[in-house]
Structure formats: structure tokens, C-alpha cells
Scaffold this active site. Structure first.
Site, PDB file in Angstrom:
ATOM      1  N   GLU A  36       0.820  -1.195   0.104  1.00 27.65           N
ATOM      2  CA  GLU A  36       0.078   0.133   0.059  1.00 27.65           C
ATOM      3  C   GLU A  36       0.888   1.287  -0.060  1.00 27.65           C
ATOM      4  O   GLU A  36       1.742   1.319   0.602  1.00 27.65           O
ATOM      5  CB  GLU A  36      -0.956   0.047   1.297  1.00 27.65           C
ATOM      6  CG  GLU A  36      -1.741   1.223   1.318  1.00 27.65           C
ATOM      7  CD  GLU A  36      -2.489   1.159   2.555  1.00 27.65           C
ATOM      8  OE1 GLU A  36      -2.118   0.633   3.795  1.00 27.65           O
ATOM      9  OE2 GLU A  36      -3.628   1.804   2.483  1.00 27.65           O
ATOM     10  N   LYS A 108      -9.698   1.562  -2.442  1.00 22.58           N
ATOM     11  CA  LYS A 108      -9.889   1.185  -0.967  1.00 22.58           C
ATOM     12  C   LYS A 108     -11.154   1.501  -0.568  1.00 22.58           C
ATOM     13  O   LYS A 108     -11.815   2.882  -0.609  1.00 22.58           O
ATOM     14  CB  LYS A 108      -8.854   1.912  -0.180  1.00 22.58           C
ATOM     15  CG  LYS A 108      -8.999   1.367   1.322  1.00 22.58           C
ATOM     16  CD  LYS A 108      -7.668   2.065   1.972  1.00 22.58           C
ATOM     17  CE  LYS A 108      -7.452   1.774   3.427  1.00 22.58           C
ATOM     18  NZ  LYS A 108      -6.291   2.172   4.072  1.00 22.58           N
ATOM     19  N   CYS A 149      -5.437  -2.857   2.922  1.00 24.61           N
ATOM     20  CA  CYS A 149      -5.050  -2.653   4.123  1.00 24.61           C
ATOM     21  C   CYS A 149      -6.349  -2.734   5.451  1.00 24.61           C
ATOM     22  O   CYS A 149      -6.756  -3.673   5.713  1.00 24.61           O
ATOM     23  CB  CYS A 149      -4.394  -1.407   4.478  1.00 24.61           C
ATOM     24  SG  CYS A 149      -3.520  -1.340   6.132  1.00 24.61           S
TER      25      CYS A 149
HETATM   26  N1  LIG Z   1      -3.300   1.612   6.214  1.00 24.39           N
HETATM   27  C1  LIG Z   1      -4.459   1.356   7.062  1.00 24.39           C
HETATM   28  O1  LIG Z   1      -5.593   1.489   6.460  1.00 24.39           O
HETATM   29  C2  LIG Z   1      -3.810   1.475   8.201  1.00 24.39           C
HETATM   30  C3  LIG Z   1      -4.908   0.197   9.098  1.00 24.39           C
HETATM   31  C4  LIG Z   1      -4.469  -0.040  10.383  1.00 24.39           C
HETATM   32  O2  LIG Z   1      -3.095   0.176  10.810  1.00 24.39           O
HETATM   33  C5  LIG Z   1      -5.231  -1.017  11.238  1.00 24.39           C
HETATM   34  O3  LIG Z   1      -4.637  -1.212  12.433  1.00 24.39           O
HETATM   35  O4  LIG Z   1      -6.217  -1.287  10.825  1.00 24.39           O
END
Ligand SMILES: NC(=O)CCC(=O)C(=O)O
Length: 276
Positions: A36, A108, A149
Site C-alpha cells: 500500500e 480502498k 489494508c
Molecule cells: N493503512 C491502513 O488502512 C491502516 C490500517 C491499520 O493500521 C489497522 O490497524 O487497521
């Protein structure tokens, strides 16, 4: 898995990504994933400043060329996508086939708006828009679901990919140093176990100088829920061999996908119902 140290300079990041992809292709990789936010630091300001049109921007064109020259499937991590008429940008993953053709674009969906007092505050939605569409790439090996993510925390999305025939889900992702140690392995194993898919999550390397210090630990988890490959926090590349027969083996031994009570509850896809 390309676990690269992301710098403030886009060209440096693109050159680094190309070298690492080439190294993996030379070692026999068929498919490579970037992390990402691989072409700029993961902060709202940097995201907006580095946004590009897709597919006409520099990053998409460069990744297409790299995929073609190395004859690999390339899951392009994520980078900020500019859309004409929108002030905010999308956090987008573009995937390419071995000829460099775009075979998928995923924006996303779940935005990381969190406030962990005394530790970490982040509001992705200040500068980023959430996508509304699933993205399945059809490869010569299997169908692969793409998400990014924070999306990994939402079990329903993974389950929709499994229901739509995916044997693998890839999450380019950069978990924070605050959440990663407790949650990273847990959510990856959870998604793998309940979808009975291979799950791969590809993070940038940890950069203590960055505003957003990530957990790293790029991983591949089997459909049984075992971690089959995991990196530490340092920059590097890693290859993992995936046995797709094992997906069918797990699903026939423990057929949770068949046992879902769709007569009582059901996951449905609402078209563009989540515009915020
Ligand atoms: N880049 C993100 O979306 C971070 C997500 C994250 O750290 C989490 O704990 O969930």
C-alpha cells in the site's frame, strides 16, 4: 512480496520497486505484489500531492511496462488516484497481467479514521474517498480478490470474494506500529480461515523516520490459517510457493463455505449504496 522502504521521492520509489520486481521475476516469481502507498509516504498531504490519473499517469504506465518486461502478474500495491472534478483522491490498487495490460482496479473501500488517544490519530477521509466496487482479477492460476489494508478488518468483503470463486485474496496494507503487533496476524488468519483462501498482505518496510511508522511483516497465510511466509520489519523481497490444490483440500475437509446459512442470513452487494 516487495517490502520496500518508501521515500518522499516518487522516482526513487519507482526505481526501487522496479529493481525488486525484477529480482523476484529473475528468481521465478509468477506474481508480484507491491505494498500500500508504495510511490509516496502514507500521509493525507503526501497522498493528495502525489495523486495521478489512472491509467494515464506515470505510475500506472511505469508498472505496466515493468509487468510486461518481466512477464509477471503485478498487483500494484496502492497509490493515490486523481479524479477530475474531485478534490479528494482515491487509494487505488491497479493490477496487470504478464503483458502489462490492466486487469483490475480497486479503490480502498473502508477508510482508516481512528483516534487512539496518546498514540495515534489518522483521518483518511479528510483527503481520501472510499470506493464502492469489488475487484476480482482473473489469472491463469485462479481468481484473486483485491482489497487494501484496513479493508482486511471487514470480514464480509473477504467472504464476498470467496463466494464469487476466489482462491486467494491480496491485501496491500500498511498497518500501524500500534495496531499491527496485536492485530495483523489475527486478522490475516481470520480472513484466511473463514474464506478458506490463501491470504497475502504486503506492507512497506518500517521507516522510523516516517510520520506513519508501519508494522511491516508482509505475510502469506494458508486457507487453513497457518502463516506460510512472514517477513520481519526490514526492506526486502520474499517468494512464497502457493499450492492451489490445498484450497480445495481444506474446503472439502471443512466445508464452511457450504455450511453458511444463507436461508437465515446473507451477504448481498448493494450497488453504489455506500457513497459518503
Ligand atoms: N493503512 C491502513 O488502512 C491502516 C490500517 C491499520 O493500521 C489497522 O490497524 O487497521
Amino acid at each position: 512480496m516487495v517490502q520496500m522502504k518508501v521515500t518522499k521521492d516518487k522516482m526513487t520509489n519507482l526505481i526501487q520497486a522496479e529493481q525488486m520486481i525484477k529480482r523476484l521475476a529473475d528468481q521465478g516469481a509468477d506474481m508480484v505484489s507491491l505494498p500500500e502507498s508504495f510511490n509516496c509516504p502514507y500521509t493525507g498531504r503526501s497522498f493528495q500531492a502525489n495523486s495521478e490519473m489512472i491509467p494515464d499517469g506515470l505510475t500506472t504506465k511505469t508498472l505496466s511496462r515493468i509487468a510486461k518486461e518481466n512477464e509477471v502478474y503485478l498487483i500494484g500495491g496502492s497509490y493515490p488516484e486523481k479524479v477530475i472534478g474531485q478534490k479528494k483522491v482515491y487509494n487505488t490498487c491497479v493490477s496487470f497481467d504478464r503483458k502489462g495490460e490492466v486487469i483490475g482496479k480497486y479503490r480502498k473501500m473502508h477508510l482508516f479514521d481512528v483516534d487512539i488517544p496518546g498514540k495515534y490519530t489518522f483521518k483518511e477521509s479528510d483527503r481520501i474517498l472510499g470506493g464502492n466496487e469489488l475487484c476480482i482479477i482473473d489469472t491463469e492460476f485462479c481468481k484473486i480478490g483485491i482489497a487494501i489494508c484496513y479493508d482486511v478488518r471487514f470480514a464480509e468483503l473477504g467472504q464476498m470474494y470467496a463466494e464469487r470463486g476466489c482462491d486467494m485474496i491480496v491485501y496491500p496494507g500498511t498497518f500501524t506500529i500500534f495496531t499491527g503487533p496485536s492485530h495483523w496476524d489475527l486478522v490475516l488468519k481470520g480472513r484466511a480461515m473463514e474464506t478458506e483462501c490463501y491470504v497475502a498482505a504486503i506492507s512497506p518496510a518500517r521507516n522510523e523516520q516516517s510520520k506513519f511508522v508501519c508494522y511491516a511483516h508482509s505475510s502469506v497465510v494458508s486457507p487453513w490459517g497457518d502463516i506460510v511466509k512472514q517477513m520481519d520489519e526490514k526492506p526486502g523481497t520474499s517468494i512464497c510457493e502457493i499450492d492451489l490444490n490445498y484450497v480445495q483440500e481444506v474446503r472439502s475437509k471443512l466445508p464452511v463455505l457450504k455450511h453458511r446459512r444463507n436461508d437465515v442470513y446473507k451477504i448481498i452487494k448493494l450497488n453504489n449504496s455506500n457513497k459518503k
